[in-house]
Design an enzyme around this catalytic site. Sequence first.
Site, PDB file in Angstrom:
ATOM      1  N   ARG A  97       8.192  -0.202   9.595  1.00 18.79           N
ATOM      2  CA  ARG A  97       6.559   0.353   9.258  1.00 18.79           C
ATOM      3  C   ARG A  97       5.840   0.517  10.570  1.00 18.79           C
ATOM      4  NH1 ARG A  97       3.470   3.867   7.432  1.00 18.79           N
ATOM      5  NH2 ARG A  97       2.135   3.382   5.795  1.00 18.79           N
ATOM      6  N   SER A 109       0.802  -1.401   0.041  1.00 16.22           N
ATOM      7  CA  SER A 109      -0.064  -0.068   0.059  1.00 16.22           C
ATOM      8  C   SER A 109       0.854   1.319  -0.007  1.00 16.22           C
ATOM      9  CB  SER A 109      -0.952   0.106   1.262  1.00 16.22           C
ATOM     10  OG  SER A 109      -1.985  -1.024   1.256  1.00 16.22           O
ATOM     11  N   HIS A 167      14.774  48.191  20.543  1.00 17.26           N
ATOM     12  CA  HIS A 167      14.443  47.971  21.829  1.00 17.26           C
ATOM     13  C   HIS A 167      13.210  48.773  22.234  1.00 17.26           C
ATOM     14  CE1 HIS A 167      18.193  45.753  22.268  1.00 17.26           C
ATOM     15  NE2 HIS A 167      18.548  46.854  21.736  1.00 17.26           N
ATOM     16  N   SER A 219     -16.412  47.934  14.768  1.00 14.39           N
ATOM     17  CA  SER A 219     -16.166  47.397  16.302  1.00 14.39           C
ATOM     18  C   SER A 219     -17.777  47.422  16.403  1.00 14.39           C
ATOM     19  CB  SER A 219     -15.902  48.415  17.154  1.00 14.39           C
ATOM     20  OG  SER A 219     -16.253  48.292  18.732  1.00 14.39           O
ATOM     21  N   VAL A 246     -11.410  51.004  12.963  1.00 18.05           N
ATOM     22  CA  VAL A 246     -11.293  50.039  11.735  1.00 18.05           C
ATOM     23  C   VAL A 246     -10.238  49.175  12.385  1.00 18.05           C
ATOM     24  CG1 VAL A 246     -10.611  49.944   9.445  1.00 18.05           C
ATOM     25  CG2 VAL A 246     -11.900  52.090  10.190  1.00 18.05           C
TER      26      VAL A 246
END
Length: 480
Positions: free
Chosen positions: A353, A141, A189, A313, A320
């Site tokens: 297998r 298979s 940072h 909202s 937006v």
Amino acid sequence: MANSTDSAAPTVSPTRVRLADAQPQIALGALDGRYRSAVAPLVDHLSEAALNRHRLHVEVEWFIHLCAEQVLSGLPTLSEEQVSGLRSIVTEFGTAQLEELGAIEAQTHHDVKAVEYFIARRLEGLGLSELTPLVHFACTSEDINNLSYALGIRDAVAEVWLPAARTALDGLAELAQDAAEVPMLSRTHGQPATPTTLGKEIAVFVHRLRRQLRRIEAQEFLGKINGATGTYAAHLAAAPEADWPSLAQRFVEKLGLTFNPLTTQIESHDYQAELYADMARFNRILHGLCVDVWSYISIGFFRQIPVAGATGSSTMPHKVNPIRFENAEANLEISNALLDALGSTLVESRWQRDLTDSSGQRNIGTAMGHSVLALTNMSKGLKQLDVAEEVIAADLDANWEVLGEAIQTVMRAEAIAGVESMENPYERLKELTRGRRVDAEKLKEFVTGLGLSKDAESRLAQLTPGTYTGLAAQLARQFG
């Protein structure tokens, strides 16, 4: 007095129709439900139905190949009509055939065996009923499955994922070019740092993503067809004179795959792990971009162009929301969780297998689907961005202290050239700028009092945060 059981009575939900019974087409997962339209093209390559079509393709082509190679005595030469008829088993595979195959599998309880019987049923109509034993000849298979998955993954990448990635990258590159000369304050940072341009920062992502794309475009897709434990044992028992490794290689390469000459029962899936690692890396770089764009939106560097009729909202009309980039982030994370799991699982198999790969590989479409969905959302999000140059310029003008780097570096060069009074340049700028805002007037006063050469003083006098961007615009145009 109220019945004592009233207050203790549990809340009973009304009897509901099971949606799975009433509407079988309603999906459990988001990719097959809410987001179906974005990922539907993957169905043709990585669904269970597509896997079965690929299995049919491999089995039919193996049948044709064995006849063409004349590996067994008594094999006929197939006519053009017979070859065409065999291949039509694959090309005409649709809803009715899926149902028939499902009915066979319900009896066999074995998916690949069902494919074998499905093909065998059609041989009589092609005048090939005596060749029924040739279907699935000498195959395990996994011989069929590994090739079928390789075909599906290859085509899904080439025809769906890569086009989506290139579309997203094209939109990103366009933004990098358009904003190549828009000066912008950097933040290292999280703190004000040497200015750059918006286009150059976007170009960094374009350059990184293109490199990953080249790796994915060059990916090999491996396949094998060497029997139950990779030894060609059954092949040799049936036809000891045949050069089975060469015959197998020719077959695999005819399918457009790369031949793997040495395996256990399974193809080792290393190429899949390589591919998923590269795709996950691409996703992670894209995730970083989405986070940065979201952050730039939050501080006003980008304005989002409202979509007519859309609600940002449910309670705050002014908003937006950056939903395209948020959606992309989430889907990239889900995609990577699956890609990472597949990459680590598929490279291992107990002895010759086990079936962990069989279960794992059924999630390839889901892993790739979440990435495609993220790419689609990011592409849409980019089209809804407008660069707020005035906001970016105001941010720059509020941070003249970032020119301290330029001034102290020029002072160093002057000191090397022999100009007096240039001692301790870094320390002097640190004392002037560390932890405080310095405006243009104060900085100019400092520069004119340094005793620089006329050329150096002139250069610094003309410098502003908006012009202190080095080669940023050039780099954006070159690599964006």
